[in-house]
Design a protein around this motif. Structure first.
Motif, PDB file in Angstrom:
ATOM      1  N   MET A   1      40.800  42.063  36.322  1.00 18.54           N
ATOM      2  CA  MET A   1      39.829  42.054  37.354  1.00 18.54           C
ATOM      3  C   MET A   1      40.184  40.997  38.394  1.00 18.54           C
ATOM      4  SD  MET A   1      38.409  44.350  35.692  1.00 18.54           S
ATOM      5  CE  MET A   1      39.564  44.237  34.349  1.00 18.54           C
ATOM      6  N   VAL A   2      41.259  41.234  39.073  1.00 19.93           N
ATOM      7  CA  VAL A   2      41.716  40.320  40.111  1.00 19.93           C
ATOM      8  C   VAL A   2      41.846  41.117  41.401  1.00 19.93           C
ATOM      9  CG1 VAL A   2      43.540  38.726  40.801  1.00 19.93           C
ATOM     10  CG2 VAL A   2      42.960  38.957  38.392  1.00 19.93           C
ATOM     11  N   ALA A   3      41.413  40.494  42.486  1.00 21.02           N
ATOM     12  CA  ALA A   3      41.508  41.105  43.805  1.00 21.02           C
ATOM     13  C   ALA A   3      41.863  40.002  44.795  1.00 21.02           C
ATOM     14  CB  ALA A   3      40.171  41.762  44.173  1.00 21.02           C
ATOM     15  N   PRO A   4      42.341  40.357  45.972  1.00 23.33           N
ATOM     16  CA  PRO A   4      42.691  39.335  46.961  1.00 23.33           C
ATOM     17  C   PRO A   4      41.470  38.550  47.444  1.00 23.33           C
ATOM     18  CG  PRO A   4      43.679  41.451  47.526  1.00 23.33           C
ATOM     19  CD  PRO A   4      42.723  41.699  46.401  1.00 23.33           C
ATOM     20  N   ASP A   5      41.696  37.273  47.711  1.00 20.49           N
ATOM     21  CA  ASP A   5      40.741  36.398  48.398  1.00 20.49           C
ATOM     22  C   ASP A   5      39.386  36.250  47.712  1.00 20.49           C
ATOM     23  OD1 ASP A   5      42.638  35.936  50.501  1.00 20.49           O
ATOM     24  OD2 ASP A   5      42.123  37.908  51.294  1.00 20.49           O
ATOM     25  N   ASP A   7      36.321  34.329  45.742  1.00 21.84           N
ATOM     26  CA  ASP A   7      35.751  32.975  45.769  1.00 21.84           C
ATOM     27  C   ASP A   7      36.185  32.211  44.529  1.00 21.84           C
ATOM     28  OD1 ASP A   7      34.332  33.267  48.175  1.00 21.84           O
ATOM     29  OD2 ASP A   7      32.648  34.181  47.128  1.00 21.84           O
ATOM     30  N   VAL A   8      36.046  32.858  43.357  1.00 23.67           N
ATOM     31  CA  VAL A   8      36.358  32.204  42.088  1.00 23.67           C
ATOM     32  C   VAL A   8      37.092  33.176  41.174  1.00 23.67           C
ATOM     33  CG1 VAL A   8      35.436  31.040  40.043  1.00 23.67           C
ATOM     34  CG2 VAL A   8      34.257  30.787  42.239  1.00 23.67           C
ATOM     35  N   LEU A   9      38.217  32.729  40.646  1.00 23.63           N
ATOM     36  CA  LEU A   9      38.929  33.456  39.599  1.00 23.63           C
ATOM     37  C   LEU A   9      38.732  32.679  38.308  1.00 23.63           C
ATOM     38  CD1 LEU A   9      40.816  35.684  38.577  1.00 23.63           C
ATOM     39  CD2 LEU A   9      42.742  34.199  39.228  1.00 23.63           C
ATOM     40  N   PHE A  10      37.984  33.253  37.369  1.00 23.30           N
ATOM     41  CA  PHE A  10      37.791  32.637  36.059  1.00 23.30           C
ATOM     42  C   PHE A  10      38.995  32.977  35.199  1.00 23.30           C
ATOM     43  CE2 PHE A  10      33.455  32.920  37.596  1.00 23.30           C
ATOM     44  CZ  PHE A  10      32.924  31.700  37.196  1.00 23.30           C
ATOM     45  N   CYS A  11      39.464  31.996  34.455  1.00 28.26           N
ATOM     46  CA  CYS A  11      40.618  32.195  33.597  1.00 28.26           C
ATOM     47  C   CYS A  11      40.259  31.789  32.175  1.00 28.26           C
ATOM     48  CB  CYS A  11      41.805  31.388  34.108  1.00 28.26           C
ATOM     49  SG  CYS A  11      43.287  31.666  33.114  1.00 28.26           S
ATOM     50  N   GLY A  12      40.055  32.789  31.323  1.00 29.02           N
ATOM     51  CA  GLY A  12      39.830  32.525  29.908  1.00 29.02           C
ATOM     52  C   GLY A  12      41.131  32.128  29.247  1.00 29.02           C
ATOM     53  N   LEU A  60      34.144  37.436  42.617  1.00 29.75           N
ATOM     54  CA  LEU A  60      34.608  36.844  41.359  1.00 29.75           C
ATOM     55  C   LEU A  60      35.693  37.705  40.734  1.00 29.75           C
ATOM     56  CD1 LEU A  60      31.072  36.132  39.838  1.00 29.75           C
ATOM     57  CD2 LEU A  60      32.481  34.570  41.195  1.00 29.75           C
ATOM     58  N   GLY A  61      36.502  37.064  39.908  1.00 31.43           N
ATOM     59  CA  GLY A  61      37.503  37.775  39.138  1.00 31.43           C
ATOM     60  C   GLY A  61      37.669  37.102  37.797  1.00 31.43           C
ATOM     61  N   VAL A  62      38.405  37.751  36.923  1.00 32.45           N
ATOM     62  CA  VAL A  62      38.630  37.183  35.596  1.00 32.45           C
ATOM     63  C   VAL A  62      40.006  37.611  35.092  1.00 32.45           C
ATOM     64  CG1 VAL A  62      37.462  39.077  34.360  1.00 32.45           C
ATOM     65  CG2 VAL A  62      37.598  36.816  33.308  1.00 32.45           C
ATOM     66  N   THR A  63      40.659  36.665  34.431  1.00 28.82           N
ATOM     67  CA  THR A  63      41.959  36.902  33.827  1.00 28.82           C
ATOM     68  C   THR A  63      42.063  35.986  32.608  1.00 28.82           C
ATOM     69  OG1 THR A  63      44.331  37.097  34.292  1.00 28.82           O
ATOM     70  CG2 THR A  63      43.201  35.182  35.247  1.00 28.82           C
ATOM     71  N   ARG A  96      45.444  34.636  46.096  1.00 29.33           N
ATOM     72  CA  ARG A  96      44.806  33.583  46.880  1.00 29.33           C
ATOM     73  C   ARG A  96      43.292  33.400  46.667  1.00 29.33           C
ATOM     74  NH1 ARG A  96      46.981  36.844  50.404  1.00 29.33           N
ATOM     75  NH2 ARG A  96      45.105  36.927  51.630  1.00 29.33           N
ATOM     76  N   PRO A  97      42.836  33.249  45.430  1.00 29.16           N
ATOM     77  CA  PRO A  97      41.424  32.901  45.267  1.00 29.16           C
ATOM     78  C   PRO A  97      41.181  31.491  45.800  1.00 29.16           C
ATOM     79  CG  PRO A  97      42.558  32.652  43.186  1.00 29.16           C
ATOM     80  CD  PRO A  97      43.545  33.265  44.154  1.00 29.16           C
ATOM     81  N   ARG A  98      39.962  31.224  46.205  1.00 32.52           N
ATOM     82  CA  ARG A  98      39.610  29.893  46.711  1.00 32.52           C
ATOM     83  C   ARG A  98      39.616  28.876  45.576  1.00 32.52           C
ATOM     84  NH1 ARG A  98      35.036  27.101  47.103  1.00 32.52           N
ATOM     85  NH2 ARG A  98      33.744  28.784  46.345  1.00 32.52           N
ATOM     86  N   VAL A  99      39.112  29.280  44.404  1.00 32.02           N
ATOM     87  CA  VAL A  99      38.991  28.394  43.248  1.00 32.02           C
ATOM     88  C   VAL A  99      39.475  29.125  42.000  1.00 32.02           C
ATOM     89  CG1 VAL A  99      37.330  27.201  41.738  1.00 32.02           C
ATOM     90  CG2 VAL A  99      37.000  27.155  44.208  1.00 32.02           C
ATOM     91  N   VAL A 100      40.174  28.406  41.134  1.00 31.05           N
ATOM     92  CA  VAL A 100      40.513  28.896  39.800  1.00 31.05           C
ATOM     93  C   VAL A 100      39.741  28.037  38.815  1.00 31.05           C
ATOM     94  CG1 VAL A 100      42.332  29.171  38.076  1.00 31.05           C
ATOM     95  CG2 VAL A 100      42.820  29.630  40.483  1.00 31.05           C
ATOM     96  N   ALA A 101      39.002  28.694  37.931  1.00 33.08           N
ATOM     97  CA  ALA A 101      38.217  27.983  36.919  1.00 33.08           C
ATOM     98  C   ALA A 101      38.770  28.316  35.544  1.00 33.08           C
ATOM     99  CB  ALA A 101      36.750  28.384  37.002  1.00 33.08           C
TER     100      ALA A 101
END
Length: 161
Positions: A1-5, A7-12, A60-63, A96-101
């Motif tokens: 669940m990743v897409a360009p630009d 706000d937040v990409l959550f990384c488990g 949002l996204g998740v990886t 290019r997400p703004r934030v990686v969590a």
């Protein structure tokens, strides 16, 4: 669940055996990721794991750091985590997400060699994105309760400063 630009990409850290079997992120019933997102104000309602493809609609996204499913993240070798950070850097540079969590401090410390890394915003940028380390929402992580997760996750949309 990743897409360009995003706000937040959550990384488990990596998928649980159940998440891998179901093909959706954070699918274990005791996982608090989905309720934490909603309580943090990041989604308008509590999504179910089967709706993980809806996340980009909310910025949002998740990886995962590592794709290999395990019963617990402790089963992963440090080399797998380090390789995962390298792959995550490439993914972040491309989308290019703004934030990686990153959701898990022990995994972050092992993956990056930053043994003294703490919670919250990191000095280290990942693929050009601001990087945060936040508690893992797994039900196995009893150190942080749902209200704590929601409060911390909600800080991700605050402007830099």
């Amino acid at each position: 669940m990743v897409a360009p630009d995003l706000d937040v990409l959550f990384c488990g850290i990596n998928p649980s055996l159940l998440s891998a079997a179901r093909g959706h992120h954070f699918a274990r019933p005791g996982n608090r990721f989905w309720p934490a997102l909603h309580l943090a104000g990041l989604t308008p309602r509590r999504l179910a794991p089967e709706e993980d493809r809806e996340l980009p609609r909310y910025g949002l996204g998740v990886t995962n750091l590592v794709d290999r499913p395990t019963r617990t993240a402790a089963e992963l070798a440090p080399e797998e985590l380090r390789d995962g950070v390298a792959a995550l850097e490439e993914l972040v540079a491309r989308y290019r997400p703004r934030v990686v969590a990153v959701l898990g401090i022990t995994a972050w410390r092992l993956a990056t060699g930053r043994a003294r890394a703490g919670w919250g915003r990191q000095d280290h940028r990942l693929g050009g994105a601001r990087t945060w380390v936040l508690p893992n929402p797994s039900g196995l992580n009893a150190h942080h309760q749902l209200p704590d997760l929601a409060r911390l996750y909600g800080r991700l949309r605050e402007p830099p400063g």
